[in-house]
Motif scaffolding. Structure first.
Motif, PDB file in Angstrom:
ATOM      1  N   ASN A 127       0.803  -1.206   0.000  1.00  0.00           N
ATOM      2  CA  ASN A 127       0.000   0.000   0.000  1.00  0.00           C
ATOM      3  C   ASN A 127       0.841   1.263   0.000  1.00  0.00           C
ATOM      4  O   ASN A 127       0.441   2.272  -0.551  1.00  0.00           O
ATOM      5  CB  ASN A 127      -0.939   0.006   1.216  1.00  0.00           C
ATOM      6  N   TYR A 128       1.976   1.222   0.658  1.00  0.00           N
ATOM      7  CA  TYR A 128       2.817   2.415   0.690  1.00  0.00           C
ATOM      8  C   TYR A 128       4.264   2.045   0.984  1.00  0.00           C
ATOM      9  O   TYR A 128       4.566   0.976   1.508  1.00  0.00           O
ATOM     10  CB  TYR A 128       2.316   3.422   1.726  1.00  0.00           C
ATOM     11  N   ARG A 140       7.491   4.355   2.717  1.00  0.00           N
ATOM     12  CA  ARG A 140       7.892   5.624   3.308  1.00  0.00           C
ATOM     13  C   ARG A 140       9.353   5.550   3.716  1.00  0.00           C
ATOM     14  O   ARG A 140       9.820   4.530   4.194  1.00  0.00           O
ATOM     15  CB  ARG A 140       7.045   5.954   4.545  1.00  0.00           C
ATOM     16  N   THR A 168       6.991   0.043   5.204  1.00  0.00           N
ATOM     17  CA  THR A 168       6.185  -0.439   4.096  1.00  0.00           C
ATOM     18  C   THR A 168       5.032  -1.272   4.606  1.00  0.00           C
ATOM     19  O   THR A 168       5.081  -1.817   5.713  1.00  0.00           O
ATOM     20  CB  THR A 168       7.033  -1.264   3.106  1.00  0.00           C
ATOM     21  N   ASN A 200       0.335  10.149  -6.020  1.00  0.00           N
ATOM     22  CA  ASN A 200       0.708   9.126  -5.047  1.00  0.00           C
ATOM     23  C   ASN A 200       2.143   9.265  -4.537  1.00  0.00           C
ATOM     24  O   ASN A 200       2.690   8.331  -3.958  1.00  0.00           O
ATOM     25  CB  ASN A 200       0.515   7.729  -5.637  1.00  0.00           C
ATOM     26  N   GLN A 247       7.044   9.721   0.734  1.00  0.00           N
ATOM     27  CA  GLN A 247       5.962   8.738   0.854  1.00  0.00           C
ATOM     28  C   GLN A 247       5.429   8.404  -0.536  1.00  0.00           C
ATOM     29  O   GLN A 247       5.080   9.285  -1.316  1.00  0.00           O
ATOM     30  CB  GLN A 247       4.821   9.266   1.734  1.00  0.00           C
ATOM     31  N   TRP A 248       5.377   7.108  -0.798  1.00  0.00           N
ATOM     32  CA  TRP A 248       4.931   6.610  -2.100  1.00  0.00           C
ATOM     33  C   TRP A 248       3.759   5.660  -1.852  1.00  0.00           C
ATOM     34  O   TRP A 248       3.928   4.580  -1.290  1.00  0.00           O
ATOM     35  CB  TRP A 248       6.089   5.889  -2.767  1.00  0.00           C
ATOM     36  N   ASP A 249       2.557   6.068  -2.226  1.00  0.00           N
ATOM     37  CA  ASP A 249       1.349   5.282  -2.003  1.00  0.00           C
ATOM     38  C   ASP A 249       0.966   4.509  -3.264  1.00  0.00           C
ATOM     39  O   ASP A 249       1.211   4.961  -4.389  1.00  0.00           O
ATOM     40  CB  ASP A 249       0.164   6.182  -1.619  1.00  0.00           C
ATOM     41  N   TYR A 250       0.328   3.339  -3.033  1.00  0.00           N
ATOM     42  CA  TYR A 250      -0.110   2.492  -4.166  1.00  0.00           C
ATOM     43  C   TYR A 250      -1.614   2.324  -4.140  1.00  0.00           C
ATOM     44  O   TYR A 250      -2.212   2.369  -3.087  1.00  0.00           O
ATOM     45  CB  TYR A 250       0.554   1.125  -4.063  1.00  0.00           C
TER      46      TYR A 250
END
Length: 380
Positions: A24-25, A27, A49, A342, A377-380
């Protein structure tokens, strides 16, 4: 950057490797704590993660690497120092590696999570275990939470031997969404640590002029009780003000133990959006502490029991300034930029200030610091 060593590269590689699993993410954060006057400096890397699994299971991992060095007060009153930095102990550069693994299960009415954590440094090994349950009511707007955790530590004592310390904790909480703009939460925890609770790097100043020479002051091992009862109450409120496009978050924390150590913490943070990409977040933190009953910075008269202190029977004594009465303040500002829907990056700065209140402890022992952070932060 020599601290960016093999364990950290392995951690970062592992975090990016599992991104292919559809988490989902992801960071990441770098934080630097720099005390004034060339004292303690701590550099920290964080990676976090979450991975979504089948049947409403999730797996989370948080990894941290801390590196610190510098100088810290160790018990000698500054006014007795023969040179300006004699009351500071130089700390060799050390590394701490830690990981927290969490597996969670969500159902219509219940959430369950199981945690395992490990933290390793040259003189301290800590393992933790936690179980938490949440019960959802009123269409998930009212949630009751309970949990139990155990921290099992192995600590190097004043003599250089590893000894045990255990900290069981019970926690209860509730959170409530009052309306689409407002939520509140309350939590209460009780913990009862047992074992070696002293700091092996802090001493107490003892006057031995009748034994050695007229002006000798020696540092003896401090003696804190080997059992404590700690109560913590935490409350928070979050509110979004639509006409100002502003989110505000306020939380208050109170703790006390059975040796008169008490603390109050108030934190306020705002989040204001500007345009489609920028968020500016000012923040303020105030902390006020009342000293432990066994704290004193004064030079003590030598007593025979100081040669072999008893942590079960006492008497108890410590000159660690962190147990004194003091206030601390932190002022900060964070800038966040949305690169795309995202992906978010941020950078922040905080100024930390401390002031003693007992009129006995020398003001020089209290640290002031600058704190710098950058994050992603990288969200999916």
């Amino acid at each position: 950057m020599k601290i960016l060593s093999l364990p950290l590269w392995l951690l970062l590689f592992r975090l990016f490797e599992i991104s292919a699993w559809g988490q989902n993410y992801l960071r990441g954060k770098y934080r630097e704590w720099i005390e004034d006057d060339d004292r303690i400096e701590v550099r920290s890397w964080y990676g976090e993660t979450e991975i979504s699994l089948d049947h409403d299971w999730t797996f989370e991992f948080l990894g941290t690497v801390d590196a610190w060095s510098g100088a810290t007060p160790y018990g000698l009153p500054p006014e007795l120092a023969a040179n300006p930095r004699e009351w500071l102990k130089e700390v060799p550069e050390e590394l701490r590696k830690a990981g927290l693994f969490t597996i969670s299960k969500s159902t219509q009415k219940h959430d369950f999570s199981l945690e395992y954590g490990i933290s390793d440094e040259p003189d301290y090994l800590s393992r933790s275990y936690a179980l938490q349950h949440s019960y959802k009511l009123a269409a998930d707007t009212f949630i009751l939470t309970s949990g139990f955790s155990l921290q099992d530590d192995s600590v190097k004592n004043f003599s250089g031997n590893f000894v045990g310390k255990k900290t069981p904790t019970l926690a209860f909480g509730l959170s409530r969404i009052l309306d689409k703009f407002t939520s509140i939460a309350f939590n209460l925890t009780y913990s009862w640590p047992q074992g070696y609770l002293s700091d092996p790097y802090k001493g107490i100043p003892v006057d031995q002029r009748f034994i050695f020479s007229p002006h000798d002051v020696f540092l003896f091992e401090e003696n804190r009780p080997d059992e404590r009862d700690i109560f913590v109450f935490h409350s928070e409120i979050s509110r979004y003000v639509e006409r100002l496009n502003l989110g505000a978050h306020i939380n208050y924390r109170y703790f006390q133990d059975d040796y008169e150590l008490r603390g109050h913490t108030l934190e306020i943070e705002g989040n204001r959006r500007f345009g489609d990409h920028w968020i500016i977040s000012p923040r303020y933190r105030f902390y006020r502490q009342e000293q432990a009953s066994y704290y004193s910075p004064k030079v003590r008269k030598y007593e025979a029991y100081m040669d072999s202190p008893n942590a079960s029977l006492g008497p108890f004594y410590s000159a660690d300034h962190r147990l004194s009465s003091f206030n601390s303040y932190a002022f900060g500002l964070k800038f966040s930029y949305s690169v795309k829907e995202n992906l978010m990056i941020d950078a922040g700065y905080d100024r930390y200030l401390t002031k003693g209140r007992d009129h006995l402890t020398d003001d020089r022992v209290y640290p002031d610091a600058n704190v710098f952070t950058i994050g992603l932060q990288w969200d999916y």
